[in-house]
Design a protein around this motif. Structure first.
Motif, PDB file in Angstrom:
ATOM      1  N   ALA A  32       2.457  -6.707  -0.132  1.00 35.57           N
ATOM      2  CA  ALA A  32       1.748  -7.055  -1.363  1.00 35.57           C
ATOM      3  C   ALA A  32       0.669  -6.029  -1.678  1.00 35.57           C
ATOM      4  O   ALA A  32       0.423  -5.699  -2.841  1.00 35.57           O
ATOM      5  N   SER A  35       2.405  -2.913  -3.137  1.00 33.58           N
ATOM      6  CA  SER A  35       3.015  -3.181  -4.443  1.00 33.58           C
ATOM      7  C   SER A  35       1.980  -3.622  -5.474  1.00 33.58           C
ATOM      8  O   SER A  35       2.307  -3.849  -6.631  1.00 33.58           O
ATOM      9  N   ASP A  37       0.435  -6.419  -5.664  1.00 36.59           N
ATOM     10  CA  ASP A  37       0.663  -7.812  -6.052  1.00 36.59           C
ATOM     11  C   ASP A  37      -0.545  -8.624  -5.583  1.00 36.59           C
ATOM     12  O   ASP A  37      -0.574  -9.129  -4.460  1.00 36.59           O
ATOM     13  N   GLU A  39      -1.873 -11.574  -6.353  1.00 35.06           N
ATOM     14  CA  GLU A  39      -1.737 -12.994  -6.046  1.00 35.06           C
ATOM     15  C   GLU A  39      -1.121 -13.202  -4.666  1.00 35.06           C
ATOM     16  O   GLU A  39      -1.585 -14.031  -3.882  1.00 35.06           O
ATOM     17  N   SER A  40      -0.074 -12.445  -4.362  1.00 35.29           N
ATOM     18  CA  SER A  40       0.558 -12.575  -3.046  1.00 35.29           C
ATOM     19  C   SER A  40      -0.368 -12.073  -1.949  1.00 35.29           C
ATOM     20  O   SER A  40      -0.428 -12.642  -0.853  1.00 35.29           O
ATOM     21  N   PRO A  84       1.223   0.973  -8.066  1.00 41.01           N
ATOM     22  CA  PRO A  84       2.077   0.370  -7.033  1.00 41.01           C
ATOM     23  C   PRO A  84       3.080   1.382  -6.480  1.00 41.01           C
ATOM     24  O   PRO A  84       3.547   2.268  -7.190  1.00 41.01           O
TER      25      PRO A  84
END
Length: 331
Positions: A32, A35, A37, A39-40, A84
Motif C-alpha cells: 500500500a 502504490s 493507497d 486507505e489500505s 505510485p
C-alpha cells in the motif's frame, strides 16, 4: 480503535492463523505504501498516541514519530509528493513471536531500485490485536545506504568478493588498465600492487563489525582509510584508489571525494605546509604531473619542483607515490 488491548489469549491451534494474519499486515502495508493507497496503508496501523516509528538511515539521518498524528503527517506529505509505483523492496520476515495479543517481528529488506538511497534495512516491528485485527504499533528501521548510487565506487565483502557494482562502475573498471575482475574478485594487474590491494582488503574486512571499527578508531585516532597509489601507464602522474569501511562492506573509491579534500587540509596543518605547498599537494593528489601542476598554477616547472622538494622534506618522503600515501593516511 481506542488503544486498549484485547484480553483474550490465543489458543495453541490459533497460532498459525495469527502468524499468517500478522504477515499479511506487513506485506499489505509495504504494498500500500508503494502504490500510494492511503486507505489500505492507514488500516495497517493503530491510530493511537502510543504509535511510534523510528527511521535511521545513512543519508537522511534520524527521524522519530510519536503518535498517529505525527506519523501520518509525514507519510501524507510523502504520498502527495511522489507517484505510485511497484514495490522495489524484497522483504524477508526472519522471526515472528506471538504472545497473546502482542506480536513482534524481525525483518530484513533489500531494495532493488537504482533510484533509492537505501540499500538494506533491518526492521523490528511490534503489532497488537485490537477488536480481532492486528495493527502496527511500533516500527524501528535501520537502513544502509545503497551502493548503487555511488559513481565509480565498488563494494566488496569481508572475503574480497565484489557485491556492489553498478553499470557505470563496471564499465569504468573494465576499461581500467590497472585492474581486472577475476573469479568475482577485484585484482590488480601488477603483482606488487595486487599484493598490497589484497592485504588492504583483508585488513578492511577484519573491521566490518561495529565494535572492531570503534576499537580501530580509538587506537588510531581516525576511521579506517587506506590509499592505493597507482602510477599511470602514460607516465602522467598517478591515480589514487581509497579503501574505506561502511555498512559492513569495504568500498574502493576511484574518484576524488570530500573525505580526500578534508585529509589534505589536515595534512597541511600537521606538516605545516604553506599555501603554495598545499596547492602543489592538491595537484599531486589529483593525479597531475608536476609540469601540469605548474601550468595550472601559472608558475614555472622549476618553482613547482622547489615547492615539491620542500614538501618532501617536511613529510619525510621522496616520491610522489609515497607522498600521496602519507598525506591520505591522516584524518
Amino acid at each position: 480503535m481506542n488503544g486498549e488491548l484485547d484480553q483474550t489469549q490465543a489458543r495453541p491451534n490459533e497460532i498459525d492463523t495469527d502468524e499468517r494474519a500478522v504477515r499479511d499486515v506487513i506485506f499489505r502495508e509495504i504494498n500500500a505504501f508503494f502504490s500510494r493507497d492511503f486507505e489500505s496503508w492507514q488500516d495497517c496501523y493503530l491510530h493511537s498516541d502510543r504509535l511510534r516509528s523510528v527511521m535511521m538511515s545513512h543519508d537522511l539521518g534520524l527521524d522519530v514519530r510519536q503518535g498517529w498524528a505525527d506519523h501520518v503527517e509525514g507519510v501524507r506529505l510523502h504520498f502527495e509528493s511522489t507517484t505510485p509505483h511497484d514495490s522495489t523492496w524484497e522483504k524477508n520476515i526472519e522471526q515472528v513471536e506471538i504472545r497473546g495479543d502482542v506480536a513482534w517481528l524481525i525483518c530484513r529488506a533489500r531494495n532493488n531500485s537504482s533510484l533509492c538511497m537505501m540499500g538494506e534495512s533491518y526492521e523490528t516491528i511490534i503489532l497488537e490485536r485490537h477488536h480481532g485485527k492486528w495493527k502496527i504499533v511500533c516500527c524501528d528501521v535501520l537502513a544502509s545506504r545503497s551502493y548503487r548510487n555511488r559513481d565509480r565506487r565498488i563494494a566488496v565483502d569481508a572475503e574480497g568478493s565484489i557485491v556492489g557494482l553498478d553499470e557505470r562502475s563496471e564499465q569504468y573498471l573494465r576499461q581500467h588498465p590497472a585492474f581486472t575482475i577475476r573469479r568475482g574478485r577485484l585484482r590488480a594487474v601488477d603483482s606488487t600492487v595486487d599484493r598490497e590491494l589484497q592485504a588492504a582488503i583483508g585488513r578492511a574486512g577484519a573491521l566490518h563489525g561495529y565494535f572492531e571499527q570503534v576499537a580501530f578508531a580509538r587506537f588510531e585516532g581516525q576511521r579506517f582509510a587506506y590509499p592505493i597509489v597507482l602510477e599511470r601507464t602514460d607516465g602522467d602522474g598517478h591515480e589514487v584508489v581509497m579503501l574505506t569501511v561502511e555498512d559492513r562492506l569495504t568500498y574502493l573509491d576511484f574518484s576524488t571525494s570530500e573525505a580526500t579534500t578534508a585529509r589534505i587540509d589536515i595534512s597541511a596543518t600537521i606538516f605545516s605546509l604553506s599555501d603554495n605547498q598545499q596547492r602543489i599537494v592538491q595537484g599531486v593528489i589529483a593525479g597531475k604531473s608536476l609540469p601540469r601542476i605548474a601550468a595550472c598554477l601559472g608558475i614555472s616547472p622549476s618553482t613547482a619542483k622547489t615547492h615539491l622538494q620542500r614538501v618532501y622534506q617536511k613529510t619525510g618522503t621522496s616520491t610522489m607515490t609515497a607522498l600521496v600515501r602519507t598525506l591520505l593516511s591522516v584524518g
